[in-house]
Write a protein that holds these residues in place. Sequence first.
Motif, short mmCIF file in Angstrom:
data_model
loop_
_atom_site.label_atom_id
_atom_site.label_comp_id
_atom_site.label_asym_id
_atom_site.label_seq_id
_atom_site.Cartn_x
_atom_site.Cartn_y
_atom_site.Cartn_z
N ILE A 80 -0.66 -11.15 10.98
CA ILE A 80 0.73 -10.91 10.60
C ILE A 80 0.89 -9.52 10.01
CG2 ILE A 80 0.54 -11.90 8.27
CD1 ILE A 80 3.35 -13.19 8.84
N THR A 81 2.01 -8.86 10.33
CA THR A 81 2.32 -7.54 9.79
C THR A 81 3.76 -7.51 9.30
OG1 THR A 81 2.91 -6.71 11.99
CG2 THR A 81 0.65 -6.30 11.22
N PHE A 82 4.02 -6.60 8.38
CA PHE A 82 5.34 -6.44 7.76
C PHE A 82 5.73 -4.98 7.80
CE2 PHE A 82 3.23 -10.04 5.83
CZ PHE A 82 4.21 -11.02 5.82
N LYS A 83 7.01 -4.71 8.10
CA LYS A 83 7.50 -3.33 8.12
C LYS A 83 8.86 -3.23 7.47
CE LYS A 83 5.20 -1.60 12.25
NZ LYS A 83 5.39 -1.00 13.57
N ASN A 84 9.17 -2.01 7.02
CA ASN A 84 10.51 -1.63 6.61
C ASN A 84 10.99 -0.64 7.67
OD1 ASN A 84 12.85 -0.58 5.59
ND2 ASN A 84 11.96 0.17 3.69
N ILE A 91 8.07 2.15 7.59
CA ILE A 91 6.96 2.02 6.63
C ILE A 91 6.22 0.72 6.92
CG2 ILE A 91 6.35 1.75 4.20
CD1 ILE A 91 8.93 3.31 3.53
N ASP A 92 4.90 0.82 7.03
CA ASP A 92 4.05 -0.36 7.22
C ASP A 92 3.79 -0.98 5.85
OD1 ASP A 92 2.19 -2.29 7.81
OD2 ASP A 92 0.77 -0.93 8.75
N ILE A 93 4.52 -2.02 5.52
CA ILE A 93 4.39 -2.70 4.23
C ILE A 93 3.06 -3.45 4.15
CG2 ILE A 93 5.45 -4.41 2.70
CD1 ILE A 93 7.13 -1.87 3.08
N THR A 94 2.49 -3.79 5.28
CA THR A 94 1.23 -4.53 5.30
C THR A 94 0.15 -3.78 4.52
OG1 THR A 94 1.86 -5.24 7.52
CG2 THR A 94 -0.38 -5.75 6.82
N ARG A 95 0.11 -2.47 4.64
CA ARG A 95 -0.89 -1.67 3.91
C ARG A 95 -0.77 -1.87 2.40
NH1 ARG A 95 -0.42 4.00 7.24
NH2 ARG A 95 -1.16 3.16 9.20
N GLU A 96 0.47 -1.89 1.92
CA GLU A 96 0.69 -2.09 0.48
C GLU A 96 0.25 -3.49 0.06
OE1 GLU A 96 4.57 -0.87 -0.88
OE2 GLU A 96 4.65 0.66 0.68
N ILE A 97 0.50 -4.47 0.92
CA ILE A 97 0.09 -5.85 0.63
C ILE A 97 -1.43 -5.93 0.53
CG2 ILE A 97 0.06 -8.21 1.53
CD1 ILE A 97 2.83 -7.50 2.82
N VAL A 98 -2.12 -5.26 1.43
CA VAL A 98 -3.59 -5.26 1.41
C VAL A 98 -4.09 -4.56 0.14
CG1 VAL A 98 -5.66 -4.34 2.55
CG2 VAL A 98 -3.86 -5.43 3.90
N GLN A 99 -3.47 -3.43 -0.23
CA GLN A 99 -3.87 -2.72 -1.44
C GLN A 99 -3.64 -3.57 -2.69
OE1 GLN A 99 -1.56 0.87 -1.19
NE2 GLN A 99 -3.05 1.88 0.15
N GLU A 100 -2.65 -4.45 -2.64
CA GLU A 100 -2.34 -5.32 -3.77
C GLU A 100 -2.72 -6.77 -3.45
OE1 GLU A 100 1.82 -4.71 -4.49
OE2 GLU A 100 1.53 -2.62 -5.04
N ALA A 101 -3.87 -6.94 -2.81
CA ALA A 101 -4.31 -8.27 -2.35
C ALA A 101 -4.43 -9.28 -3.47
CB ALA A 101 -5.65 -8.15 -1.61
N LEU A 102 -4.81 -8.85 -4.67
CA LEU A 102 -4.93 -9.77 -5.80
C LEU A 102 -3.58 -10.38 -6.16
CD1 LEU A 102 -7.39 -7.76 -8.08
CD2 LEU A 102 -7.87 -9.92 -6.91
N GLU A 103 -2.49 -9.70 -5.80
CA GLU A 103 -1.14 -10.13 -6.17
C GLU A 103 -0.37 -10.79 -5.03
OE1 GLU A 103 0.73 -6.60 -7.67
OE2 GLU A 103 -1.01 -6.10 -8.86
N HIS A 104 -1.00 -10.99 -3.87
CA HIS A 104 -0.29 -11.55 -2.71
C HIS A 104 -1.10 -12.66 -2.03
CE1 HIS A 104 1.78 -7.65 -3.08
NE2 HIS A 104 2.83 -8.36 -2.65
#
Length: 187
Positions: A80-84, A91-104
């Motif tokens: 699954i991927t997420f974009k704005n 913007i590829d929101i998926t990258r931010e989700i991976v960087q904040e994996a502890l919070e998602h």
Amino acid sequence: MRQAFAFLSSVLLVGCTTDDPIVPVNEVEFITTVRLVFTPENGGKNVVLAFKDLDGEGANAPIVTVSSAFEKAKTYNGVITFKNELVNPAIDITREIVQEALEHQMFYQTTGNLNPLTYATIQSNFDAKGKPLGLQTVFKTTGIASGVLRVTLKHGPNKSAPNVANGDITNAGGATDAQVDFNITVE
């Protein structure tokens, strides 16, 4: 279902006088596009589930598509991927989700007679504490089936609550960053 998805982040404003600059930290990001691609093991046709809402709460309904039915008696690996896409370039929101994996954490719920989905057991699908992030999933089909697949991205879930690490959203808590329902069939 009419929804706009905001990637929840806080905004910190710094400044006391009009001479001081206002510096946003972690600007709010919007999730306009959700795409889930299922690739069958041992060959076959990919199944693509997509959600797109480019005007948020505007007059136009979101576009939800399912490319085809799943084949019975197959194992599919989903990503699954997420974009704005309100900005150019998107913007590829998926990258931010991976960087904040502890919070998602992603959750996949099925209705009807659909088999449940499970988290892929590869290292990149887990956070630094070994809890699921869940951007990669496995869907094993058996016979003919139909129902709804609900995908939910949670921000700040309690990953240690009972059964949450197994993908049960019941005790997860946290805020919902994105949630989409897909009507799917297995033929």
